[in-house]
Design a protein around this motif. Structure first.
Motif, PDB file in Angstrom:
ATOM      1  N   LEU A   1       0.775  -1.146  -0.012  1.00  8.49           N
ATOM      2  CA  LEU A   1      -0.068  -0.060  -0.008  1.00  8.49           C
ATOM      3  C   LEU A   1       0.839   1.054   0.085  1.00  8.49           C
ATOM      4  O   LEU A   1       0.430   2.264  -0.573  1.00  8.49           O
ATOM      5  CB  LEU A   1      -1.120   0.126   1.331  1.00  8.49           C
ATOM      6  CG  LEU A   1      -2.142  -1.122   1.094  1.00  8.49           C
ATOM      7  CD1 LEU A   1      -2.712  -1.100   2.428  1.00  8.49           C
ATOM      8  CD2 LEU A   1      -2.941  -0.587   0.116  1.00  8.49           C
ATOM      9  N   LEU A   2       1.946   1.234   0.669  1.00 14.65           N
ATOM     10  CA  LEU A   2       2.756   2.629   0.777  1.00 14.65           C
ATOM     11  C   LEU A   2       3.291   2.649  -0.531  1.00 14.65           C
ATOM     12  O   LEU A   2       3.610   3.730  -0.831  1.00 14.65           O
ATOM     13  CB  LEU A   2       3.879   2.280   1.981  1.00 14.65           C
ATOM     14  CG  LEU A   2       3.348   2.507   3.417  1.00 14.65           C
ATOM     15  CD1 LEU A   2       4.418   2.109   4.173  1.00 14.65           C
ATOM     16  CD2 LEU A   2       2.768   3.753   3.620  1.00 14.65           C
ATOM     17  N   VAL A   3       3.981   1.621  -1.094  1.00 19.10           N
ATOM     18  CA  VAL A   3       4.645   1.751  -2.329  1.00 19.10           C
ATOM     19  C   VAL A   3       3.450   2.347  -3.651  1.00 19.10           C
ATOM     20  O   VAL A   3       3.817   3.100  -4.190  1.00 19.10           O
ATOM     21  CB  VAL A   3       5.294   0.545  -3.012  1.00 19.10           C
ATOM     22  CG1 VAL A   3       5.690   0.487  -4.535  1.00 19.10           C
ATOM     23  CG2 VAL A   3       6.407   0.171  -1.943  1.00 19.10           C
ATOM     24  N   ASN A   4       2.475   1.684  -3.510  1.00 21.26           N
ATOM     25  CA  ASN A   4       1.601   2.265  -4.351  1.00 21.26           C
ATOM     26  C   ASN A   4       1.045   3.662  -4.174  1.00 21.26           C
ATOM     27  O   ASN A   4       0.994   4.454  -5.128  1.00 21.26           O
ATOM     28  CB  ASN A   4       0.205   1.273  -4.374  1.00 21.26           C
ATOM     29  CG  ASN A   4       0.348  -0.035  -4.995  1.00 21.26           C
ATOM     30  OD1 ASN A   4       1.242  -0.137  -5.635  1.00 21.26           O
ATOM     31  ND2 ASN A   4      -0.560  -0.941  -4.356  1.00 21.26           N
ATOM     32  N   SER A   5       0.973   4.158  -2.941  1.00 20.57           N
ATOM     33  CA  SER A   5       0.584   5.306  -2.348  1.00 20.57           C
ATOM     34  C   SER A   5       1.582   6.105  -3.106  1.00 20.57           C
ATOM     35  O   SER A   5       1.438   7.413  -3.542  1.00 20.57           O
ATOM     36  CB  SER A   5       0.464   5.495  -1.048  1.00 20.57           C
ATOM     37  OG  SER A   5       0.117   6.799  -0.671  1.00 20.57           O
ATOM     38  N   ALA A   6       3.061   5.895  -2.899  1.00 18.70           N
ATOM     39  CA  ALA A   6       4.280   6.828  -2.975  1.00 18.70           C
ATOM     40  C   ALA A   6       4.067   7.021  -4.680  1.00 18.70           C
ATOM     41  O   ALA A   6       4.492   8.117  -5.220  1.00 18.70           O
ATOM     42  CB  ALA A   6       5.416   6.416  -2.634  1.00 18.70           C
ATOM     43  N   MET A   7       3.763   5.969  -5.363  1.00 19.44           N
ATOM     44  CA  MET A   7       3.889   5.923  -6.804  1.00 19.44           C
ATOM     45  C   MET A   7       2.733   6.775  -7.372  1.00 19.44           C
ATOM     46  O   MET A   7       2.996   7.654  -8.166  1.00 19.44           O
ATOM     47  CB  MET A   7       3.637   4.459  -7.343  1.00 19.44           C
ATOM     48  CG  MET A   7       3.916   4.360  -8.929  1.00 19.44           C
ATOM     49  SD  MET A   7       5.725   4.666  -9.220  1.00 19.44           S
ATOM     50  CE  MET A   7       5.929   4.068 -10.865  1.00 19.44           C
TER      51      MET A   7
ATOM     52  N   THR B   1      16.706  21.716  -7.769  1.00 19.55           N
ATOM     53  CA  THR B   1      15.336  21.944  -8.251  1.00 19.55           C
ATOM     54  C   THR B   1      15.138  21.766  -9.673  1.00 19.55           C
ATOM     55  O   THR B   1      16.323  21.838 -10.254  1.00 19.55           O
ATOM     56  CB  THR B   1      15.016  23.657  -7.738  1.00 19.55           C
ATOM     57  OG1 THR B   1      16.030  24.325  -8.589  1.00 19.55           O
ATOM     58  CG2 THR B   1      14.899  23.898  -6.559  1.00 19.55           C
ATOM     59  N   GLY B   2      14.082  21.279  -9.903  1.00 17.17           N
ATOM     60  CA  GLY B   2      13.949  21.089 -11.212  1.00 17.17           C
ATOM     61  C   GLY B   2      12.515  20.353 -11.479  1.00 17.17           C
ATOM     62  O   GLY B   2      11.574  20.428 -10.576  1.00 17.17           O
ATOM     63  N   VAL B   3      11.895  20.093 -12.738  1.00 14.66           N
ATOM     64  CA  VAL B   3      10.698  19.676 -13.095  1.00 14.66           C
ATOM     65  C   VAL B   3      10.522  18.120 -13.172  1.00 14.66           C
ATOM     66  O   VAL B   3      11.530  17.615 -13.868  1.00 14.66           O
ATOM     67  CB  VAL B   3      10.176  20.361 -14.511  1.00 14.66           C
ATOM     68  CG1 VAL B   3       8.886  19.777 -14.710  1.00 14.66           C
ATOM     69  CG2 VAL B   3      10.284  22.027 -14.173  1.00 14.66           C
ATOM     70  N   VAL B   4       9.726  17.744 -12.753  1.00 10.74           N
ATOM     71  CA  VAL B   4       9.499  16.398 -12.724  1.00 10.74           C
ATOM     72  C   VAL B   4       9.044  15.755 -14.058  1.00 10.74           C
ATOM     73  O   VAL B   4       7.940  16.376 -14.539  1.00 10.74           O
ATOM     74  CB  VAL B   4       8.403  15.695 -11.627  1.00 10.74           C
ATOM     75  CG1 VAL B   4       8.264  13.986 -11.918  1.00 10.74           C
ATOM     76  CG2 VAL B   4       8.981  16.228 -10.253  1.00 10.74           C
ATOM     77  N   GLU B   5       9.669  15.102 -14.837  1.00  9.41           N
ATOM     78  CA  GLU B   5       9.170  14.524 -15.964  1.00  9.41           C
ATOM     79  C   GLU B   5       8.690  13.239 -16.051  1.00  9.41           C
ATOM     80  O   GLU B   5       8.138  12.592 -17.158  1.00  9.41           O
ATOM     81  CB  GLU B   5      10.597  14.768 -17.133  1.00  9.41           C
ATOM     82  CG  GLU B   5      11.021  16.056 -17.309  1.00  9.41           C
ATOM     83  CD  GLU B   5      11.870  16.141 -18.411  1.00  9.41           C
ATOM     84  OE1 GLU B   5      12.257  15.365 -19.007  1.00  9.41           O
ATOM     85  OE2 GLU B   5      12.246  17.511 -18.608  1.00  9.41           O
ATOM     86  N   GLY B   6       9.028  12.462 -15.203  1.00 13.81           N
ATOM     87  CA  GLY B   6       8.467  11.048 -15.053  1.00 13.81           C
ATOM     88  C   GLY B   6       8.721  10.270 -13.670  1.00 13.81           C
ATOM     89  O   GLY B   6       9.472  10.704 -12.837  1.00 13.81           O
ATOM     90  N   VAL B   7       8.151   9.241 -13.483  1.00 11.64           N
ATOM     91  CA  VAL B   7       8.686   8.562 -12.251  1.00 11.64           C
ATOM     92  C   VAL B   7       8.782   7.002 -12.722  1.00 11.64           C
ATOM     93  O   VAL B   7       8.378   6.499 -13.812  1.00 11.64           O
ATOM     94  CB  VAL B   7       7.257   8.658 -11.319  1.00 11.64           C
ATOM     95  CG1 VAL B   7       7.324  10.017 -10.856  1.00 11.64           C
ATOM     96  CG2 VAL B   7       6.289   7.920 -11.793  1.00 11.64           C
ATOM     97  N   HIS B   8       9.625   6.342 -12.004  1.00 11.02           N
ATOM     98  CA  HIS B   8       9.877   5.037 -12.110  1.00 11.02           C
ATOM     99  C   HIS B   8      10.102   4.045 -10.808  1.00 11.02           C
ATOM    100  O   HIS B   8      10.415   4.962  -9.696  1.00 11.02           O
ATOM    101  CB  HIS B   8      10.831   4.416 -13.083  1.00 11.02           C
ATOM    102  CG  HIS B   8      12.278   5.095 -12.702  1.00 11.02           C
ATOM    103  ND1 HIS B   8      12.622   6.448 -12.618  1.00 11.02           N
ATOM    104  CD2 HIS B   8      13.295   4.254 -12.338  1.00 11.02           C
ATOM    105  CE1 HIS B   8      13.944   6.417 -12.206  1.00 11.02           C
ATOM    106  NE2 HIS B   8      14.328   5.005 -11.805  1.00 11.02           N
ATOM    107  N   MET B   9      10.035   2.888 -10.690  1.00  9.01           N
ATOM    108  CA  MET B   9      10.361   2.271  -9.625  1.00  9.01           C
ATOM    109  C   MET B   9      11.583   1.387  -9.512  1.00  9.01           C
ATOM    110  O   MET B   9      11.475   0.549 -10.735  1.00  9.01           O
ATOM    111  CB  MET B   9       9.085   1.375  -9.107  1.00  9.01           C
ATOM    112  CG  MET B   9       9.343   0.931  -7.480  1.00  9.01           C
ATOM    113  SD  MET B   9       7.771   0.150  -6.820  1.00  9.01           S
ATOM    114  CE  MET B   9       6.666   0.151  -7.894  1.00  9.01           C
ATOM    115  N   LYS B  10      12.618   1.044  -8.907  1.00 11.19           N
ATOM    116  CA  LYS B  10      13.503   0.026  -8.896  1.00 11.19           C
ATOM    117  C   LYS B  10      13.706  -0.290  -7.597  1.00 11.19           C
ATOM    118  O   LYS B  10      13.827   0.381  -6.647  1.00 11.19           O
ATOM    119  CB  LYS B  10      14.826   0.922  -9.414  1.00 11.19           C
ATOM    120  CG  LYS B  10      16.002   0.223  -9.416  1.00 11.19           C
ATOM    121  CD  LYS B  10      17.086   0.938 -10.200  1.00 11.19           C
ATOM    122  CE  LYS B  10      18.276  -0.184 -10.025  1.00 11.19           C
ATOM    123  NZ  LYS B  10      19.742   0.694 -10.451  1.00 11.19           N
TER     124      LYS B  10
END
Length: 182
Positions: free
Chosen positions: A92-98, A137-146
């Motif tokens: 649940l925590l990983v899904n929430s963070a994602m 500082t910067g703009v978020v362009e994507g997310v991934h999980m590793k």
């Protein structure tokens, strides 16, 4: 011909059965193999039925053993329940963070910079003084999980380089076009 096959199958089955048990028929438990709760009870019953009639064991020993077994069984059940609960909570925590990290795509973020290791690897580092850490500082362009860790792909304002920064290193978020903090 069929009789010969039947005899050889019975011989194979019998040799397999005898190799897993002692000559008295007691199952042999190999090291590293899991044992179940029933094994303890079978051993206790065997101990009770094979005791010396002229020198019987004290019945309080059996009660003590059963009480210890009951406690052990309850601890094992509690441990299994806790492992299941931890697995569910981590998921649940990983899904929430994602999910939250995904909602940051296109937003300007400030986060602690990964600490560069001498071998070229980077880590978030756990220094006790947060004020000593460098921020980006910067703009978020994507997310991934590793490896179960959520990373944001951030285009750094200063260098225009795309860096993967752990979601846990996030300090603050603002809209890309405005300077209002959220």
């Amino acid at each position: 011909m069929n009789n010969l096959k039947t005899v050889s199958n019975e011989a194979n089955t019998q040799s397999t059965r005898t190799s897993d048990k002692t000559e008295n028929g007691t199952p042999i438990i190999m090291p590293g193999k899991e044992t179940d709760k029933d094994l303890f009870l079978k051993m206790l019953v065997a101990q009770m039925s094979n005791q010396d009639p002229f020198n019987p064991q004290d019945p309080t020993q059996y009660v003590t053993q059963l009480a210890q077994f009951n406690s052990l069984e309850q601890m094992m059940n509690l441990n299994d329940g806790m492992e299941y609960l931890m697995g569910m909570t981590n998921g649940l925590l990983v899904n929430s963070a994602m999910s939250t990290a995904t909602s940051l795509i296109g937003k300007k973020v400030e986060a602690y910079a990964p600490i560069e290791e001498p071998d070229g690897e980077s880590s978030e580092g756990d220094s006790s003084e947060d004020s000593d850490k460098k921020t980006l500082t910067g703009v978020v362009e994507g997310v991934h999980m590793k490896d179960g860790i959520v990373y944001m792909d951030v285009r750094i304002d200063e260098t225009k380089e795309l860096k993967s920064i752990e979601y846990a290193a996030l300090i603050k978020v603002s809209d890309n076009n405005t300077n209002t903090e959220k």
